[in-house]
Design a protein around this motif. Structure first.
Motif, PDB file in Angstrom:
ATOM      1  N   ASP A 112       8.255  11.408  -1.759  1.00 63.53           N
ATOM      2  CA  ASP A 112       9.225  11.261  -0.578  1.00 63.53           C
ATOM      3  C   ASP A 112       8.367  11.236   0.743  1.00 63.53           C
ATOM      4  OD1 ASP A 112      11.128  10.854  -2.214  1.00 63.53           O
ATOM      5  OD2 ASP A 112      11.843  12.878  -1.949  1.00 63.53           O
ATOM      6  N   THR A 113       7.258  11.840   0.850  1.00 66.44           N
ATOM      7  CA  THR A 113       6.566  12.002   2.089  1.00 66.44           C
ATOM      8  C   THR A 113       5.881  10.944   2.625  1.00 66.44           C
ATOM      9  OG1 THR A 113       4.493  12.922   1.042  1.00 66.44           O
ATOM     10  CG2 THR A 113       5.957  14.539   1.877  1.00 66.44           C
ATOM     11  N   ILE A 114       5.495   9.865   1.600  1.00 69.12           N
ATOM     12  CA  ILE A 114       4.726   8.774   1.662  1.00 69.12           C
ATOM     13  C   ILE A 114       5.928   7.753   2.206  1.00 69.12           C
ATOM     14  CG2 ILE A 114       3.383   6.705   0.933  1.00 69.12           C
ATOM     15  CD1 ILE A 114       2.095   9.568   1.101  1.00 69.12           C
ATOM     16  N   LEU A 115       6.991   7.600   1.685  1.00 65.17           N
ATOM     17  CA  LEU A 115       7.938   6.743   1.758  1.00 65.17           C
ATOM     18  C   LEU A 115       8.633   7.151   3.387  1.00 65.17           C
ATOM     19  CD1 LEU A 115      11.354   7.259   1.463  1.00 65.17           C
ATOM     20  CD2 LEU A 115      10.440   7.782  -0.794  1.00 65.17           C
ATOM     21  N   LEU A 116       8.744   8.602   3.883  1.00 65.58           N
ATOM     22  CA  LEU A 116       9.297   8.658   5.345  1.00 65.58           C
ATOM     23  C   LEU A 116       8.201   8.285   5.941  1.00 65.58           C
ATOM     24  CD1 LEU A 116      10.996  12.052   4.393  1.00 65.58           C
ATOM     25  CD2 LEU A 116      11.798   9.827   4.936  1.00 65.58           C
ATOM     26  N   LEU A 117       6.660   8.682   5.647  1.00 64.83           N
ATOM     27  CA  LEU A 117       5.672   8.319   6.509  1.00 64.83           C
ATOM     28  C   LEU A 117       5.578   6.662   6.867  1.00 64.83           C
ATOM     29  CD1 LEU A 117       3.021   9.309   8.225  1.00 64.83           C
ATOM     30  CD2 LEU A 117       1.832   8.735   6.010  1.00 64.83           C
ATOM     31  N   ALA A 118       5.907   5.977   5.809  1.00 65.00           N
ATOM     32  CA  ALA A 118       5.975   4.564   6.037  1.00 65.00           C
ATOM     33  C   ALA A 118       7.173   4.154   7.103  1.00 65.00           C
ATOM     34  CB  ALA A 118       6.102   3.675   4.587  1.00 65.00           C
ATOM     35  N   ALA A 119       8.141   4.595   7.031  1.00 64.40           N
ATOM     36  CA  ALA A 119       9.317   4.580   7.770  1.00 64.40           C
ATOM     37  C   ALA A 119       9.019   4.654   9.038  1.00 64.40           C
ATOM     38  CB  ALA A 119      10.799   5.102   7.218  1.00 64.40           C
ATOM     39  N   LEU A 120       8.257   6.075   9.446  1.00 62.29           N
ATOM     40  CA  LEU A 120       8.037   6.497  10.819  1.00 62.29           C
ATOM     41  C   LEU A 120       6.881   5.584  11.280  1.00 62.29           C
ATOM     42  CD1 LEU A 120       7.880  10.443  10.263  1.00 62.29           C
ATOM     43  CD2 LEU A 120       9.597   9.040  11.732  1.00 62.29           C
ATOM     44  N   ILE A 121       6.009   4.984  10.656  1.00 55.31           N
ATOM     45  CA  ILE A 121       5.039   4.316  11.155  1.00 55.31           C
ATOM     46  C   ILE A 121       5.213   2.967  11.432  1.00 55.31           C
ATOM     47  CG2 ILE A 121       2.533   3.332  10.543  1.00 55.31           C
ATOM     48  CD1 ILE A 121       1.985   6.285   9.388  1.00 55.31           C
ATOM     49  N   LEU A 122       5.860   2.210  10.380  1.00 57.74           N
ATOM     50  CA  LEU A 122       6.222   0.808  10.293  1.00 57.74           C
ATOM     51  C   LEU A 122       7.475   0.600  10.524  1.00 57.74           C
ATOM     52  CD1 LEU A 122       3.620   0.076   7.167  1.00 57.74           C
ATOM     53  CD2 LEU A 122       3.340  -0.132   9.731  1.00 57.74           C
TER      54      LEU A 122
ATOM     55  N   ALA B 229      12.234  -0.940   7.382  1.00 56.32           N
ATOM     56  CA  ALA B 229      12.198  -1.953   6.432  1.00 56.32           C
ATOM     57  C   ALA B 229      11.085  -1.466   5.356  1.00 56.32           C
ATOM     58  CB  ALA B 229      12.064  -3.333   6.934  1.00 56.32           C
ATOM     59  N   ALA B 230       9.970  -0.989   6.040  1.00 51.62           N
ATOM     60  CA  ALA B 230       8.834  -0.388   5.264  1.00 51.62           C
ATOM     61  C   ALA B 230       9.186   0.846   4.439  1.00 51.62           C
ATOM     62  CB  ALA B 230       7.634  -0.095   5.934  1.00 51.62           C
ATOM     63  N   GLY B 231       9.901   1.603   4.984  1.00 53.06           N
ATOM     64  CA  GLY B 231      10.524   2.786   4.532  1.00 53.06           C
ATOM     65  C   GLY B 231      11.374   2.484   3.256  1.00 53.06           C
ATOM     66  N   PHE B 232      12.240   1.509   3.397  1.00 53.09           N
ATOM     67  CA  PHE B 232      13.006   1.210   2.181  1.00 53.09           C
ATOM     68  C   PHE B 232      12.135   0.402   1.164  1.00 53.09           C
ATOM     69  CE2 PHE B 232      15.469  -2.207  -0.213  1.00 53.09           C
ATOM     70  CZ  PHE B 232      16.421  -1.538  -0.487  1.00 53.09           C
ATOM     71  N   TRP B 233      11.514  -0.516   1.206  1.00 57.40           N
ATOM     72  CA  TRP B 233      10.684  -1.092   0.322  1.00 57.40           C
ATOM     73  C   TRP B 233       9.585  -0.018  -0.332  1.00 57.40           C
ATOM     74  CZ3 TRP B 233      12.738  -4.755  -1.861  1.00 57.40           C
ATOM     75  CH2 TRP B 233      13.775  -5.389  -1.364  1.00 57.40           C
ATOM     76  N   ALA B 234       9.091   0.748   0.345  1.00 52.50           N
ATOM     77  CA  ALA B 234       8.048   1.644  -0.092  1.00 52.50           C
ATOM     78  C   ALA B 234       8.777   2.590  -1.027  1.00 52.50           C
ATOM     79  CB  ALA B 234       7.564   2.405   0.844  1.00 52.50           C
TER      80      ALA B 234
ATOM     81  N   LYS C  82      16.310   5.871  -3.075  1.00 56.18           N
ATOM     82  CA  LYS C  82      15.135   6.090  -2.314  1.00 56.18           C
ATOM     83  C   LYS C  82      14.886   5.023  -1.202  1.00 56.18           C
ATOM     84  CE  LYS C  82      13.455   9.615  -4.629  1.00 56.18           C
ATOM     85  NZ  LYS C  82      13.525  11.048  -3.899  1.00 56.18           N
ATOM     86  N   GLY C  83      15.541   3.784  -1.659  1.00 54.03           N
ATOM     87  CA  GLY C  83      15.459   2.771  -0.571  1.00 54.03           C
ATOM     88  C   GLY C  83      16.080   3.277   0.600  1.00 54.03           C
ATOM     89  N   LEU C  84      17.294   3.805   0.658  1.00 51.84           N
ATOM     90  CA  LEU C  84      18.234   4.209   1.741  1.00 51.84           C
ATOM     91  C   LEU C  84      17.502   5.626   2.423  1.00 51.84           C
ATOM     92  CD1 LEU C  84      21.685   3.790   0.188  1.00 51.84           C
ATOM     93  CD2 LEU C  84      20.523   2.466   1.867  1.00 51.84           C
ATOM     94  N   GLU C  85      16.697   6.226   1.620  1.00 50.85           N
ATOM     95  CA  GLU C  85      16.298   7.560   2.261  1.00 50.85           C
ATOM     96  C   GLU C  85      15.128   6.858   3.237  1.00 50.85           C
ATOM     97  OE1 GLU C  85      13.395  11.167   0.718  1.00 50.85           O
ATOM     98  OE2 GLU C  85      14.586  10.262  -0.688  1.00 50.85           O
ATOM     99  N   GLY C  86      14.734   5.899   2.671  1.00 49.47           N
ATOM    100  CA  GLY C  86      13.475   5.212   3.483  1.00 49.47           C
ATOM    101  C   GLY C  86      13.938   4.657   4.992  1.00 49.47           C
TER     102      GLY C  86
ATOM    103  N   MET D  10       0.783  -1.258   0.030  1.00 51.48           N
ATOM    104  CA  MET D  10      -0.002   0.081   0.006  1.00 51.48           C
ATOM    105  C   MET D  10       0.736   1.203   0.156  1.00 51.48           C
ATOM    106  SD  MET D  10      -2.565   1.558   2.541  1.00 51.48           S
ATOM    107  CE  MET D  10      -1.395   1.941   3.802  1.00 51.48           C
ATOM    108  N   PHE D  11       1.798   1.146   0.865  1.00 52.21           N
ATOM    109  CA  PHE D  11       2.956   2.451   1.070  1.00 52.21           C
ATOM    110  C   PHE D  11       3.647   2.533  -0.313  1.00 52.21           C
ATOM    111  CE2 PHE D  11       2.033   2.387   5.505  1.00 52.21           C
ATOM    112  CZ  PHE D  11       1.868   3.976   5.637  1.00 52.21           C
ATOM    113  N   ALA D  12       3.933   1.453  -0.886  1.00 51.13           N
ATOM    114  CA  ALA D  12       4.741   1.507  -2.282  1.00 51.13           C
ATOM    115  C   ALA D  12       3.789   2.145  -3.318  1.00 51.13           C
ATOM    116  CB  ALA D  12       5.099   0.274  -2.750  1.00 51.13           C
ATOM    117  N   SER D  13       2.459   1.810  -3.575  1.00 58.24           N
ATOM    118  CA  SER D  13       1.612   2.100  -4.224  1.00 58.24           C
ATOM    119  C   SER D  13       1.213   3.819  -4.192  1.00 58.24           C
ATOM    120  CB  SER D  13       0.354   1.427  -4.823  1.00 58.24           C
ATOM    121  OG  SER D  13      -0.261   1.511  -3.305  1.00 58.24           O
ATOM    122  N   LEU D  14       1.000   4.095  -2.883  1.00 53.38           N
ATOM    123  CA  LEU D  14       1.103   5.373  -2.754  1.00 53.38           C
ATOM    124  C   LEU D  14       2.320   6.406  -2.932  1.00 53.38           C
ATOM    125  CD1 LEU D  14      -0.872   5.316   0.971  1.00 53.38           C
ATOM    126  CD2 LEU D  14      -1.829   6.202  -1.452  1.00 53.38           C
ATOM    127  N   THR D  15       3.256   5.806  -2.999  1.00 55.14           N
ATOM    128  CA  THR D  15       4.495   6.527  -3.196  1.00 55.14           C
ATOM    129  C   THR D  15       4.539   6.904  -4.655  1.00 55.14           C
ATOM    130  OG1 THR D  15       5.880   5.538  -1.492  1.00 55.14           O
ATOM    131  CG2 THR D  15       6.901   6.651  -3.234  1.00 55.14           C
TER     132      THR D  15
END
Length: 88
Positions: free
Chosen positions: A41-51, A54-59, A84-88, A14-19
């Motif tokens: 980038d806001t979505i992948l950072l949100l994924a990293a903060l919430i999940l 690993a979620a930030g990397f893949w999203a 972008k993976g490393l950013e997450g 879901m986070f990858a598709s939202l990204t």
């Protein structure tokens, strides 16, 4: 609450598709750089903060790479995947 692997996989997807969607929907072209600025980038950072990281990397990796492919910037996919993976 403990999440099972299926639930976690669905959240990653879901986070990858939202990204991808946020990257393609809100982009501001930069003609001199032949690229664009986006808010994906806001979505992948949100994924990293919430999940977690690993979620930030893949999203970030999958979502941004798909956005590059759809937008016609296929030559940047490997670079985008890792950056972008490393950013997450």
């Amino acid at each position: 609450m403990k999440k099972n692997k299926t639930h976690q996989l669905v959240l990653f997807a879901m986070f990858a598709s939202l990204t991808t969607v946020m990257t393609l929907l809100f982009r501001i072209p930069i003609p001199s750089a032949q690229g664009y600025v986006n808010i994906g980038d806001t979505i992948l950072l949100l994924a990293a903060l919430i999940l977690g990281p690993a979620a930030g990397f893949w999203a970030g990796a999958i979502g941004s790479a798909l956005a590059d492919m759809i937008a016609g910037y296929a030559m940047y996919i490997p670079f985008t995947f890792f950056v972008k993976g490393l950013e997450g």
